[in-house]
Design an enzyme around this catalytic site. Sequence first.
Site, PDB file in Angstrom:
ATOM      1  N   GLU A   6       0.850  -1.185   0.000  1.00  0.00           N
ATOM      2  CA  GLU A   6       0.000   0.000   0.000  1.00  0.00           C
ATOM      3  C   GLU A   6       0.890   1.241   0.000  1.00  0.00           C
ATOM      4  O   GLU A   6       1.861   1.300   0.754  1.00  0.00           O
ATOM      5  CB  GLU A   6      -0.892  -0.008   1.257  1.00  0.00           C
ATOM      6  CG  GLU A   6      -1.920  -1.128   1.212  1.00  0.00           C
ATOM      7  CD  GLU A   6      -2.317  -1.636   2.598  1.00  0.00           C
ATOM      8  OE1 GLU A   6      -2.179  -0.889   3.580  1.00  0.00           O
ATOM      9  OE2 GLU A   6      -2.751  -2.791   2.681  1.00  0.00           O
ATOM     10  N   SER A  41      -5.741  -4.755   0.626  1.00  0.00           N
ATOM     11  CA  SER A  41      -6.229  -6.119   0.410  1.00  0.00           C
ATOM     12  C   SER A  41      -5.127  -7.088   0.801  1.00  0.00           C
ATOM     13  O   SER A  41      -4.580  -7.809  -0.033  1.00  0.00           O
ATOM     14  CB  SER A  41      -6.572  -6.337  -1.073  1.00  0.00           C
ATOM     15  OG  SER A  41      -7.359  -5.293  -1.593  1.00  0.00           O
ATOM     16  N   GLU A  42      -4.786  -7.099   2.091  1.00  0.00           N
ATOM     17  CA  GLU A  42      -3.631  -7.897   2.515  1.00  0.00           C
ATOM     18  C   GLU A  42      -3.793  -9.369   2.166  1.00  0.00           C
ATOM     19  O   GLU A  42      -2.834 -10.032   1.769  1.00  0.00           O
ATOM     20  CB  GLU A  42      -3.386  -7.743   4.023  1.00  0.00           C
ATOM     21  CG  GLU A  42      -2.719  -6.426   4.424  1.00  0.00           C
ATOM     22  CD  GLU A  42      -3.701  -5.274   4.593  1.00  0.00           C
ATOM     23  OE1 GLU A  42      -4.909  -5.466   4.341  1.00  0.00           O
ATOM     24  OE2 GLU A  42      -3.256  -4.175   4.978  1.00  0.00           O
ATOM     25  N   ILE A  66      -0.955  -8.257   9.556  1.00  0.00           N
ATOM     26  CA  ILE A  66      -0.746  -9.562   8.937  1.00  0.00           C
ATOM     27  C   ILE A  66      -1.913 -10.482   9.284  1.00  0.00           C
ATOM     28  O   ILE A  66      -2.182 -11.447   8.567  1.00  0.00           O
ATOM     29  CB  ILE A  66       0.608 -10.181   9.372  1.00  0.00           C
ATOM     30  CG1 ILE A  66       1.096 -11.149   8.288  1.00  0.00           C
ATOM     31  CG2 ILE A  66       0.493 -10.877  10.717  1.00  0.00           C
ATOM     32  CD1 ILE A  66       2.534 -11.592   8.468  1.00  0.00           C
ATOM     33  N   HIS A  97      -1.528  -1.359  16.829  1.00  0.00           N
ATOM     34  CA  HIS A  97      -0.504  -0.800  15.938  1.00  0.00           C
ATOM     35  C   HIS A  97       0.883  -0.849  16.553  1.00  0.00           C
ATOM     36  O   HIS A  97       1.792  -0.186  16.055  1.00  0.00           O
ATOM     37  CB  HIS A  97      -0.825   0.660  15.571  1.00  0.00           C
ATOM     38  CG  HIS A  97      -2.087   0.821  14.793  1.00  0.00           C
ATOM     39  ND1 HIS A  97      -3.319   0.603  15.350  1.00  0.00           N
ATOM     40  CD2 HIS A  97      -2.314   1.159  13.509  1.00  0.00           C
ATOM     41  CE1 HIS A  97      -4.253   0.816  14.428  1.00  0.00           C
ATOM     42  NE2 HIS A  97      -3.670   1.152  13.313  1.00  0.00           N
TER      43      HIS A  97
END
Lengths: 342, 335
Positions: free
Chosen positions: B29, B53-54, B81, B123
Site C-alpha cells: 500500500e 487487500s492484505e 498480517i 498498531h
Amino acid sequence: MHPDLYRQMLRARAYEVAVADLWRRGLISGEMHLGTGEEAVAAGVVTHLRDGDGLALAHRCSPPLVVRGVPLVRMLRELLGKPDGLGHGRAGHMHLFSREHLAGSSGVVGASLPMGAGLALAASRLRPRRIAVAFTGDGALNQGMALETLNLAVAWNLPLLVVCIDNRWAIATRSADVSGGEPGERAAAFGWQTARVDGRDVLAVHAAAQTLIGRLRKGRKPAFLLATCPRLDGHFLGDPMLRMARQPLTDGRELLGEVAGAATRKGGDLLRRVGGVLRMTRLLVQARAGAERDGRGDPLQQARDAMARDPEVRDRIEHEVHDEIASALEAALIDTPGGVDA
Amino acid sequence: MPECTFGRAIDLAIEHAMARDATIVLIGEDVPMLRAPLVARFGTGRVLAAPISEAAFLGAAAGAAMGGLRPVVELYMVDFIGVGLDAVLNHMAKLDTFSGGGWRCPVLIRAPSGGGYGDGGQHGQSLWGMLAAIPGLTVVVPSTPADAYGLTATALGHDGPVVLFESKLLSAEWLEFLGRGARDSVTFDVPPAGARGAVEPGATVPLGQAAVRRQGGDLTIAAVAVGVHRALEAADRLAAKGIECEVIDLRSLRPLDRRTVVESVRRTSRLLVADEDYVAYGLAGELAAVALEAGLTPRYARVCLEDTLPYARHLEAAALPNVERIIAAALRLTD
Ligand SMILES: Cc1ncc(C[n+]2csc(CCOP(=O)(O)OP(=O)(O)O)c2C)c(N)n1
C-alpha cells in the site's frame, strides 16, 4: 436547514479543531486521523439512531461518536491517555468504545463492516426494529472482510446500513488507481439497496439516510449509502504528503532529491520510470487541491450559509457549541500543566 | 562505510538487490509514494501499488513466487498480517513440503513492528514469536542498520519466505511518519546505535547467527531489536553494581542460534529474556526450552509484554521491556 443538524456538524468540527490543538501540543500521540470534512455525513446519518442501535467505526471515528452523544470529556480524556478516559487511557483514538452507545471502532482497515454485521445480527435477534450502522472509507472496500460482508449481510438479511465515506484517498493512494468498479455498484451487485449522495450536503445525507434506515427498521435488506466528501486535513495530522504538496521546496526537498538521485541511476524501463514520477507529481497536486478550504468544498461552510436565513438561531448555536467544547476541553485538561491556555 | 538510518538501510538493500535481480518486485500500500525513489529507478512495473487487500496481495505474492518472481511485500504494520495470515501460514510456509521439496517460495515480507510512540494495541505489536512458531518460515529481527542491511540482503538471496521485522522505534522514517508528524512537542526514547550506523554495501548477515554484543560471566540476557539496546543499557548500569552481563542479539529467530545461547548460559547459569513480544507461548519460553533441552537448569526470568500494549505514553513505556524492568529482573536473578 434543520438547526440541530447544523449544531451537530459544528460540534463535530469544533471537537476536531480542539483535538488538533492538543495533538500539536504533544498531548496526543500516534496517528491522529481527523474527520474534518465528514461532518455532514456524521450528522445526517447518526441523528437517526436510537437507543439499541449499533455503531461500528473505523480510524476516523470522532464525528459519529460526537454526534451520537458519547461524553466529550471521556473521549478527550482517552486521547490524553487518562485513567478516566473511555478506555482508561489504554485504548487510544483509533480504538474508542462506548458500550452504552453500542459503539466501537477499529484501526484495522475494513473491520467496521463485519463488526457492523455482527451488531446488526445481535439487534435482529435481541432488539426488534433496531439496526446497526457501519462507517467505512472507500479504500477499506478493497479489504477481503469488507467484500465478504457485502455478501454475508445479504445472505443473512441483516439490518445493516453501511455508510461509505468516499474521500477518494487511502493515505497516499487514489482509490481509483487501485480499485475496480464503484463501491455502490459493488454493493448493488450483491443485492443491497443503495443510494449515493453529496456528502457535503447535510440535508441530502439526512434524507437519504432516513429512507434507508426506515426501510431497515421494517426488515428490508441491507442498505449501502455512498457519500462523497473532502479530506480537509490530509490522512492524519502532520501528513507529510500534504506538507510536501503545500511546500514542495522545503518539506519536499529531501524526497524530491532522493527521487532525482534514483532517477539518474541505472534501472528499469524508462517509460515506466517517467510514468511513475509523473504519477507521484500528479498525486501531490491532487492532495493539495483536495485539502483547500476554499469555503465551497467545506460542508460546514455550506451548512452555515444555509443558516443565514436564521442568523439569531445560528449565532445562538455557535455560542452554545463554543461553550460546550470550551468547557469539555477545560474539564479534560484539568490535570494537564498549563491547562487550556498553554 | 557510509552511515545511514535503520529504515534507509533496508531500502538500500532492497534497491541494490533490485538492481541485480530483475525478478524482484515490490508490492505494498502506498509504495509509489513511500518508496518513490524505487519507482524513479525501476518503474511502475516493478513497484506495485496495492489496494488495502492484505489477504489478496500476500496470497498473490505466494503465487508470484511460485511462478518465478521474487516479491518483496511491505505491510504497513505487522499487526495487519492478521488480515492475510493464511497466505503466510498455509501457503508460503508449506509450499516446500507440499511440493515434495524443491519448489520454494521466495517472498520477503517487510513488517514494521513495535511500540514506543503511543499508537495503541492494534498498531504496536511485535508478533515475531507467533510467526517464528511456523515451520517453513524464516524470521529475522535486526537491531542495527548494519544488520538491517545485511539480513535484508541475505533474505533477498534466500529461496524461502522470510519475515523481516523493522522496529518502528529504530526506523526514523516510520517514527516521523507515524509518531512525530513534524512536531517538536513529542519525544521518543530511541536507542541511537539502533537508529543510525555504518552500513557496508554488499555485506550480508547469515541466518541463524546471533551476535554477542557484550561479554560477561554473571548473567545472559537474550534479546532482539529495541530489546538489545535496552539490555545493553541495563548491562552498563548493572556493571556499576558489579554484575557482568552477556548480551546476545539473536538477530534471527527462525532459524535460531541455539548454540550461542546454550554456550553462554552454560557459563553464566542465569538466563534473562528481554522481549517486546507477548510473554506467553513465545520467544521467552522458547529460550527456556532451549536451555532445558541442552541439559541446563539456569535461573531464569523474562521481561516481556504482559498485556495489550497500552496507548498512554507513560503506561506504554512501563509495559515495554524497559531498562528498569530488566535491571530489576537481573538483580532478582543474581541476588
Ligand atoms: C488492515 C490494514 N491495512 C492497512 C492499514 C493502514 N491504513 C490505515 S488508514 C488506511 C487508509 C484507509 O483508507 P480509507 O478506507 O479510504 O479511509 P480514509 O482514511 O480515507 O478515511 C490504511 C491503508 C490499516 N490500518 N489496516
